[in-house]
Design a protein around this motif. Sequence first.
Motif, PDB file in Angstrom:
ATOM      1  N   GLN A 134       0.821  -1.211   0.000  1.00 28.48           N
ATOM      2  CA  GLN A 134       0.000   0.000   0.000  1.00 28.48           C
ATOM      3  C   GLN A 134       0.858   1.265   0.000  1.00 28.48           C
ATOM      4  O   GLN A 134       0.550   2.251  -0.676  1.00 28.48           O
ATOM      5  N   TYR A 135       1.919   1.230   0.777  1.00 31.65           N
ATOM      6  CA  TYR A 135       2.809   2.383   0.856  1.00 31.65           C
ATOM      7  C   TYR A 135       3.507   2.615  -0.490  1.00 31.65           C
ATOM      8  O   TYR A 135       3.656   3.765  -0.931  1.00 31.65           O
ATOM      9  N   SER A 136       3.914   1.556  -1.158  1.00 27.58           N
ATOM     10  CA  SER A 136       4.543   1.682  -2.475  1.00 27.58           C
ATOM     11  C   SER A 136       3.575   2.319  -3.466  1.00 27.58           C
ATOM     12  O   SER A 136       3.949   3.187  -4.268  1.00 27.58           O
ATOM     13  N   MET A 137       2.329   1.883  -3.405  1.00 26.33           N
ATOM     14  CA  MET A 137       1.270   2.460  -4.233  1.00 26.33           C
ATOM     15  C   MET A 137       1.128   3.958  -3.947  1.00 26.33           C
ATOM     16  O   MET A 137       1.067   4.787  -4.863  1.00 26.33           O
ATOM     17  N   PHE A 138       1.109   4.312  -2.666  1.00 27.11           N
ATOM     18  CA  PHE A 138       0.963   5.694  -2.233  1.00 27.11           C
ATOM     19  C   PHE A 138       2.114   6.571  -2.736  1.00 27.11           C
ATOM     20  O   PHE A 138       1.887   7.710  -3.174  1.00 27.11           O
ATOM     21  N   LEU A 139       3.330   6.060  -2.694  1.00 29.80           N
ATOM     22  CA  LEU A 139       4.483   6.835  -3.135  1.00 29.80           C
ATOM     23  C   LEU A 139       4.344   7.272  -4.590  1.00 29.80           C
ATOM     24  O   LEU A 139       4.699   8.391  -4.949  1.00 29.80           O
ATOM     25  N   TRP A 140       3.833   6.363  -5.422  1.00 29.66           N
ATOM     26  CA  TRP A 140       3.634   6.707  -6.838  1.00 29.66           C
ATOM     27  C   TRP A 140       2.469   7.681  -7.004  1.00 29.66           C
ATOM     28  O   TRP A 140       2.557   8.640  -7.768  1.00 29.66           O
ATOM     29  N   LEU A 141       1.386   7.439  -6.294  1.00 28.75           N
ATOM     30  CA  LEU A 141       0.193   8.269  -6.451  1.00 28.75           C
ATOM     31  C   LEU A 141       0.462   9.736  -6.142  1.00 28.75           C
ATOM     32  O   LEU A 141      -0.068  10.631  -6.814  1.00 28.75           O
ATOM     33  N   LYS A 142       1.292  10.001  -5.137  1.00 28.71           N
ATOM     34  CA  LYS A 142       1.511  11.395  -4.738  1.00 28.71           C
ATOM     35  C   LYS A 142       2.669  12.061  -5.482  1.00 28.71           C
ATOM     36  O   LYS A 142       2.852  13.271  -5.382  1.00 28.71           O
ATOM     37  N   HIS A 143       3.437  11.295  -6.236  1.00 26.43           N
ATOM     38  CA  HIS A 143       4.607  11.859  -6.927  1.00 26.43           C
ATOM     39  C   HIS A 143       4.166  12.683  -8.134  1.00 26.43           C
ATOM     40  O   HIS A 143       3.282  12.276  -8.887  1.00 26.43           O
ATOM     41  N   PRO A 144       4.786  13.847  -8.356  1.00 26.26           N
ATOM     42  CA  PRO A 144       4.421  14.685  -9.507  1.00 26.26           C
ATOM     43  C   PRO A 144       4.558  13.964 -10.846  1.00 26.26           C
ATOM     44  O   PRO A 144       3.814  14.263 -11.789  1.00 26.26           O
ATOM     45  N   LYS A 145       5.508  13.030 -10.947  1.00 26.79           N
ATOM     46  CA  LYS A 145       5.684  12.274 -12.188  1.00 26.79           C
ATOM     47  C   LYS A 145       4.878  10.978 -12.196  1.00 26.79           C
ATOM     48  O   LYS A 145       4.950  10.206 -13.150  1.00 26.79           O
ATOM     49  N   ILE A 162      -4.067   9.163   0.265  1.00 28.44           N
ATOM     50  CA  ILE A 162      -4.243   8.297   1.437  1.00 28.44           C
ATOM     51  C   ILE A 162      -5.640   7.692   1.455  1.00 28.44           C
ATOM     52  O   ILE A 162      -5.808   6.480   1.652  1.00 28.44           O
ATOM     53  N   GLU A 163      -6.658   8.516   1.223  1.00 28.91           N
ATOM     54  CA  GLU A 163      -8.034   8.005   1.208  1.00 28.91           C
ATOM     55  C   GLU A 163      -8.236   6.995   0.089  1.00 28.91           C
ATOM     56  O   GLU A 163      -8.916   5.978   0.258  1.00 28.91           O
ATOM     57  N   GLY A 164      -7.648   7.281  -1.070  1.00 30.83           N
ATOM     58  CA  GLY A 164      -7.776   6.361  -2.198  1.00 30.83           C
ATOM     59  C   GLY A 164      -7.119   5.022  -1.939  1.00 30.83           C
ATOM     60  O   GLY A 164      -7.654   3.964  -2.296  1.00 30.83           O
ATOM     61  N   VAL A 165      -5.947   5.036  -1.336  1.00 29.63           N
ATOM     62  CA  VAL A 165      -5.241   3.799  -1.008  1.00 29.63           C
ATOM     63  C   VAL A 165      -6.012   3.000   0.030  1.00 29.63           C
ATOM     64  O   VAL A 165      -6.068   1.754  -0.048  1.00 29.63           O
ATOM     65  N   ARG A 166      -6.637   3.646   0.977  1.00 28.80           N
ATOM     66  CA  ARG A 166      -7.359   2.951   2.051  1.00 28.80           C
ATOM     67  C   ARG A 166      -8.578   2.196   1.533  1.00 28.80           C
ATOM     68  O   ARG A 166      -8.970   1.179   2.119  1.00 28.80           O
ATOM     69  N   ARG A 167      -9.196   2.667   0.458  1.00 27.47           N
ATOM     70  CA  ARG A 167     -10.375   1.992  -0.124  1.00 27.47           C
ATOM     71  C   ARG A 167     -11.439   1.706   0.934  1.00 27.47           C
ATOM     72  O   ARG A 167     -12.050   0.635   0.974  1.00 27.47           O
ATOM     73  N   GLY A 168     -11.639   2.666   1.822  1.00 26.64           N
ATOM     74  CA  GLY A 168     -12.667   2.517   2.835  1.00 26.64           C
ATOM     75  C   GLY A 168     -12.277   1.630   4.003  1.00 26.64           C
ATOM     76  O   GLY A 168     -13.124   1.313   4.856  1.00 26.64           O
ATOM     77  N   GLY A 169     -11.025   1.232   4.084  1.00 26.70           N
ATOM     78  CA  GLY A 169     -10.565   0.394   5.193  1.00 26.70           C
ATOM     79  C   GLY A 169     -11.146  -1.008   5.187  1.00 26.70           C
ATOM     80  O   GLY A 169     -11.247  -1.652   6.231  1.00 26.70           O
ATOM     81  N   LYS A 170     -11.480  -1.502   4.006  1.00 27.49           N
ATOM     82  CA  LYS A 170     -12.152  -2.806   3.900  1.00 27.49           C
ATOM     83  C   LYS A 170     -11.277  -3.959   4.353  1.00 27.49           C
ATOM     84  O   LYS A 170     -11.745  -4.919   4.962  1.00 27.49           O
ATOM     85  N   TRP A 171      -9.975  -3.882   4.055  1.00 30.37           N
ATOM     86  CA  TRP A 171      -9.060  -4.987   4.366  1.00 30.37           C
ATOM     87  C   TRP A 171      -8.115  -4.559   5.483  1.00 30.37           C
ATOM     88  O   TRP A 171      -7.321  -3.642   5.325  1.00 30.37           O
ATOM     89  N   TRP A 172      -8.210  -5.235   6.615  1.00 28.55           N
ATOM     90  CA  TRP A 172      -7.506  -4.819   7.824  1.00 28.55           C
ATOM     91  C   TRP A 172      -5.996  -4.767   7.653  1.00 28.55           C
ATOM     92  O   TRP A 172      -5.353  -3.777   8.035  1.00 28.55           O
ATOM     93  N   SER A 173      -5.409  -5.834   7.148  1.00 28.43           N
ATOM     94  CA  SER A 173      -3.945  -5.880   7.082  1.00 28.43           C
ATOM     95  C   SER A 173      -3.399  -4.797   6.165  1.00 28.43           C
ATOM     96  O   SER A 173      -2.359  -4.192   6.450  1.00 28.43           O
ATOM     97  N   GLN A 174      -4.101  -4.524   5.070  1.00 25.31           N
ATOM     98  CA  GLN A 174      -3.672  -3.458   4.167  1.00 25.31           C
ATOM     99  C   GLN A 174      -3.826  -2.089   4.820  1.00 25.31           C
ATOM    100  O   GLN A 174      -2.933  -1.240   4.736  1.00 25.31           O
ATOM    101  N   ASP A 175      -4.958  -1.886   5.473  1.00 19.41           N
ATOM    102  CA  ASP A 175      -5.266  -0.562   6.011  1.00 19.41           C
ATOM    103  C   ASP A 175      -4.363  -0.198   7.186  1.00 19.41           C
ATOM    104  O   ASP A 175      -3.770   0.882   7.226  1.00 19.41           O
ATOM    105  N   GLU A 176      -4.246  -1.111   8.147  1.00 18.13           N
ATOM    106  CA  GLU A 176      -3.398  -0.807   9.298  1.00 18.13           C
ATOM    107  C   GLU A 176      -1.922  -0.854   8.925  1.00 18.13           C
ATOM    108  O   GLU A 176      -1.116  -0.056   9.406  1.00 18.13           O
ATOM    109  N   GLY A 177      -1.567  -1.779   8.043  1.00 18.60           N
ATOM    110  CA  GLY A 177      -0.185  -1.840   7.583  1.00 18.60           C
ATOM    111  C   GLY A 177       0.233  -0.546   6.898  1.00 18.60           C
ATOM    112  O   GLY A 177       1.340  -0.035   7.109  1.00 18.60           O
TER     113      GLY A 177
END
Length: 338
Positions: free
Chosen positions: A266-277, A287-302
């Motif tokens: 999730q963090y790797s995904m976030f790094l790309w999403l926020k980068h200007p390039k 952050i909200e987009g990566v969380r996807r509503g907090g549906k999956w615990w391990s992804q969300d808390e991780g």
Amino acid sequence: MIKVFYILILISTSISVFGQNKTDEQKRDLAFYNATNKWFSAWKLVSKEFYKIEKVRPVEFVFFDDKYVYSTSSITIKNGNPVIGKNLMNLKFHWKRELHNDTITLPDKSIIPINLMSFAAEIPAEGKSFFVMPLPSFWQQAGVSSNELGIENLITGVFIHEFSHSQQMQNFGKKITAFEKQNNYGIEFSDDIVQNIFAKDTTYLNYYKKEINFFYDTIKKNALERSTVNEGLSLMKQRQNEYFKGKYDNLKEIDNFFLTMEGLGQYSMFLWLKHPKGGNIKREIAIEGVRRGGKWWSQDEGFALFLILDKFTVPKNWARDMFGDKTESVIVLIEKNL
């Protein structure tokens, strides 16, 4: 000069194929090329810009739409038609396409039905992994969407998340295999195992909601200080100590393991999403987009835990170990860097 001339022929051929009056196959080939070009560029950006890693470990790719499978694997496609495709950093590929008839033979020789799925897995005894993912048209036909990110950015983010797992088969992948052999909780062993065991336990759920809300509230308020982080970690340890005992005694290590593995994706995904390039999306929206509503615990808390780690150290300080031979948890990394 011969090489240059050959490359020019390939380029002129691709222009012709990707030009006007395209056949259905040519349109699909173009969609495959454009998607994988974007996905591979996204991983290259994250890997080089943030993790300072210049190479990727060996991996075979399996992509598909509703009609064709595109792959680098001679197991998945024995014959097929050659297609123009991208290389990835240090890896050079020979791409092929063929009809899949609703099933795919994976590089580990297992056969699965076509479905909306994205995952990485180990190829036993070969020291490399394979990666499976639908092409964008398949996601669109399935009705997948994201208000925060948009469908293209979401799909690229999914690629980054799952591809990060393909680069962890020599450490996290082997650990998963060991955990699965050593533990039997009567349900499928997966990154959602804690959620699947305790999702209907209201008391446990209250513990979990309290700590996850504390983490994200603290992140949102930009109040990540040593004292607040320790308070959040204490809530987590209280939950684990109270519930992970008896037949669930080993779940604490397993919980921390999957929080680390899924959080890193999730963090790797976030790094790309926020980068200007990259996705060029504002941090809060990403952050909200990566969380996807907090549906999956391990992804969300991780993910929350890696955002906390990000406050106290830069990724290059721990990335080589995380994508190397160690399986140190994100909790341990946070405590080391507080």
